[in-house]
Motif scaffolding. Structure first.
Motif, mmCIF file in Angstrom:
data_model
loop_
_atom_site.group_PDB
_atom_site.id
_atom_site.type_symbol
_atom_site.label_atom_id
_atom_site.label_comp_id
_atom_site.label_asym_id
_atom_site.label_seq_id
_atom_site.Cartn_x
_atom_site.Cartn_y
_atom_site.Cartn_z
ATOM 1 N N ALA A 59 0.830 -1.203 0.000
ATOM 2 C CA ALA A 59 0.000 0.000 0.000
ATOM 3 C C ALA A 59 0.869 1.259 0.000
ATOM 4 O O ALA A 59 0.557 2.240 -0.687
ATOM 5 C CB ALA A 59 -0.922 -0.013 1.222
ATOM 6 N N GLU A 62 2.229 1.729 -3.506
ATOM 7 C CA GLU A 62 1.198 2.257 -4.404
ATOM 8 C C GLU A 62 1.004 3.748 -4.187
ATOM 9 O O GLU A 62 0.856 4.526 -5.135
ATOM 10 C CB GLU A 62 -0.114 1.518 -4.162
ATOM 11 C CG GLU A 62 -1.232 1.889 -5.123
ATOM 12 C CD GLU A 62 -2.508 1.128 -4.835
ATOM 13 O OE1 GLU A 62 -3.101 1.358 -3.750
ATOM 14 O OE2 GLU A 62 -2.917 0.309 -5.670
ATOM 15 N N GLN A 63 1.021 4.161 -2.921
ATOM 16 C CA GLN A 63 0.897 5.581 -2.586
ATOM 17 C C GLN A 63 2.077 6.368 -3.155
ATOM 18 O O GLN A 63 1.906 7.463 -3.716
ATOM 19 C CB GLN A 63 0.835 5.739 -1.065
ATOM 20 C CG GLN A 63 0.591 7.158 -0.596
ATOM 21 C CD GLN A 63 0.652 7.251 0.928
ATOM 22 O OE1 GLN A 63 1.598 6.759 1.540
ATOM 23 N NE2 GLN A 63 -0.353 7.862 1.535
ATOM 24 N N LEU A 183 -10.905 0.134 -6.221
ATOM 25 C CA LEU A 183 -9.489 0.443 -6.031
ATOM 26 C C LEU A 183 -8.866 0.979 -7.307
ATOM 27 O O LEU A 183 -7.691 0.759 -7.582
ATOM 28 C CB LEU A 183 -8.728 -0.794 -5.554
ATOM 29 C CG LEU A 183 -9.155 -1.325 -4.182
ATOM 30 C CD1 LEU A 183 -8.529 -2.667 -3.906
ATOM 31 C CD2 LEU A 183 -8.795 -0.333 -3.080
ATOM 32 N N VAL A 185 -6.900 3.012 -9.691
ATOM 33 C CA VAL A 185 -5.734 3.879 -9.511
ATOM 34 C C VAL A 185 -5.724 4.921 -10.621
ATOM 35 O O VAL A 185 -5.845 4.566 -11.798
ATOM 36 C CB VAL A 185 -4.418 3.075 -9.541
ATOM 37 C CG1 VAL A 185 -3.219 3.998 -9.422
ATOM 38 C CG2 VAL A 185 -4.424 2.047 -8.425
ATOM 39 N N ARG A 237 -6.957 -4.214 1.137
ATOM 40 C CA ARG A 237 -6.556 -3.027 0.378
ATOM 41 C C ARG A 237 -7.523 -1.862 0.616
ATOM 42 O O ARG A 237 -7.102 -0.697 0.603
ATOM 43 C CB ARG A 237 -6.472 -3.360 -1.108
ATOM 44 C CG ARG A 237 -5.305 -4.286 -1.446
ATOM 45 C CD ARG A 237 -5.151 -4.464 -2.937
ATOM 46 N NE ARG A 237 -4.785 -3.203 -3.579
ATOM 47 C CZ ARG A 237 -4.718 -3.041 -4.895
ATOM 48 N NH1 ARG A 237 -5.020 -4.055 -5.702
ATOM 49 N NH2 ARG A 237 -4.378 -1.880 -5.421
ATOM 50 N N ARG A 241 -6.061 1.459 1.980
ATOM 51 C CA ARG A 241 -6.231 2.659 1.161
ATOM 52 C C ARG A 241 -6.683 3.842 2.031
ATOM 53 O O ARG A 241 -6.343 4.997 1.744
ATOM 54 C CB ARG A 241 -7.245 2.381 0.059
ATOM 55 C CG ARG A 241 -7.540 3.538 -0.890
ATOM 56 C CD ARG A 241 -6.339 3.931 -1.721
ATOM 57 N NE ARG A 241 -5.938 2.913 -2.683
ATOM 58 C CZ ARG A 241 -6.486 2.755 -3.896
ATOM 59 N NH1 ARG A 241 -7.477 3.550 -4.281
ATOM 60 N NH2 ARG A 241 -6.043 1.838 -4.716
ATOM 61 N N ARG A 242 -7.446 3.540 3.103
ATOM 62 C CA ARG A 242 -7.852 4.611 4.028
ATOM 63 C C ARG A 242 -6.682 5.069 4.894
ATOM 64 O O ARG A 242 -6.554 6.242 5.220
ATOM 65 C CB ARG A 242 -8.992 4.113 4.926
ATOM 66 C CG ARG A 242 -10.329 3.933 4.190
ATOM 67 C CD ARG A 242 -11.407 3.457 5.138
ATOM 68 N NE ARG A 242 -12.698 3.406 4.472
ATOM 69 C CZ ARG A 242 -13.542 4.414 4.369
ATOM 70 N NH1 ARG A 242 -13.214 5.588 4.903
ATOM 71 N NH2 ARG A 242 -14.700 4.271 3.752
ATOM 72 N N PRO A 245 -3.863 6.856 1.943
ATOM 73 C CA PRO A 245 -4.633 7.304 0.778
ATOM 74 C C PRO A 245 -3.739 7.784 -0.353
ATOM 75 O O PRO A 245 -2.622 8.262 -0.132
ATOM 76 C CB PRO A 245 -5.478 8.452 1.347
ATOM 77 C CG PRO A 245 -4.678 8.962 2.502
ATOM 78 C CD PRO A 245 -3.999 7.756 3.102
ATOM 79 N N LEU A 246 -4.241 7.630 -1.568
ATOM 80 C CA LEU A 246 -3.511 8.126 -2.730
ATOM 81 C C LEU A 246 -3.623 9.641 -2.812
ATOM 82 O O LEU A 246 -4.654 10.211 -2.454
ATOM 83 C CB LEU A 246 -4.067 7.512 -4.014
ATOM 84 C CG LEU A 246 -3.995 5.982 -4.119
ATOM 85 C CD1 LEU A 246 -4.522 5.527 -5.463
ATOM 86 C CD2 LEU A 246 -2.586 5.480 -3.908
#
Length: 247
Positions: A59, A62-63, A183, A185, A237, A241-242, A245-246
């Motif tokens: 995660a 990904e961020q 999810l 992206v 995920r 994601r929280r 976060p992105l």
């Protein structure tokens, strides 16, 4: 030569077999005839719980990739005509940010041997010279060693096998679609001279359903493993994601 007859591999399969049989015996008072299927689900949950730290790093990676998207686009604009320089500058950017474009692959790689073991244990009628009693266990009346493709190739398809194997594959596909929607992206900003084809982005959505196709070929037990792990992955995920976060 059968690879699974090689003594170290056979010993590993025998150990996995003993573990599944032990778990099935413990779960039989609760799960009844589906005790071995419940054991597969429990093993999957234990494996995924052990991989939670890897999921956290995934995660974060990904961020980081989303945060670096503008810088990557700038590099492509600047060095788009020099692939070697572009690759060198891109990897340097990842090193400076202490991340990697391949960080998200680790969970899949770590699980691959487990999936292989589950597949092999429920595929062979004999393991280390003795009968495989796990193949006598069923899920809704369907032996755990049954696969949808195998059932179809064997002649007249069995309705129960079609129902159970098909349901597992459809559920995996459904989780894949939820994963794709929930999810999503944001795509990397594209430039006119980008070496990355536009179709590459659309292929990412197709890959979400590859697991559902695999489930059509593997035994029911391995399909259960795949279904449980994709469901766990989606839930994990969403939570991470929280937390991460992105941008």
């Amino acid at each position: 030569m059968d690879f699974f007859a090689f003594p170290p591999v056979a010993a590993l399969l025998d150990l996995a077999y003993a573990g599944f049989m032990g778990l099935a015996s413990l779960l039989e008072p609760v799960a009844g005839g589906s005790a071995a299927a419940a054991a597969v689900v429990l093993v999957t949950l234990l494996v995924r719980a052990a991989l939670i730290p890897v999921g956290v790093s995934q995660a974060k990676a990904e961020q980081a990739r989303a945060r670096l998207a503008p810088a990557l686009a700038a590099l492509r604009r600047r060095f788009g005509n020099d692939p070697e320089r572009l690759q060198r500058e891109t990897m340097q950017l990842y090193r400076d940010e202490r991340t990697s474009p391949f960080a998200g692959c680790l969970p899949v790689l770590l699980q691959a041997p487990v999936v292989g073991i589950v597949y092999a244990v429920f595929l062979h009628r004999t393991i280390a010279g003795h009968a495989n009693a796990l193949l006598d266990h069923t899920l809704f009346g369907v032996p755990l060693g049954t696969s949808l493709v195998g059932s179809l190739s064997g002649g007249a398809p069995d309705a129960a096998a079609l129902a159970v194997c098909g349901t597992i594959a459809l559920l995996i596909a459904g989780v894949g679609e939820l994963t794709r929607r929930l999810l999503r992206v944001p795509p990397l900003p594209r430039v006119a001279d980008s070496p990355v084809p536009a179709a590459a982005t659309s292929l990412l959505g197709v890959l979400q359903f590859t697991t559902a196709v695999v489930a059509l070929f593997v035994p029911v037990a391995a399909g259960l493993y795949l279904l449980t792990t994709v469901a766990w992955t989606l839930a994990q995920r969403l939570i991470l994601r929280r937390v991460h976060p992105l941008p």
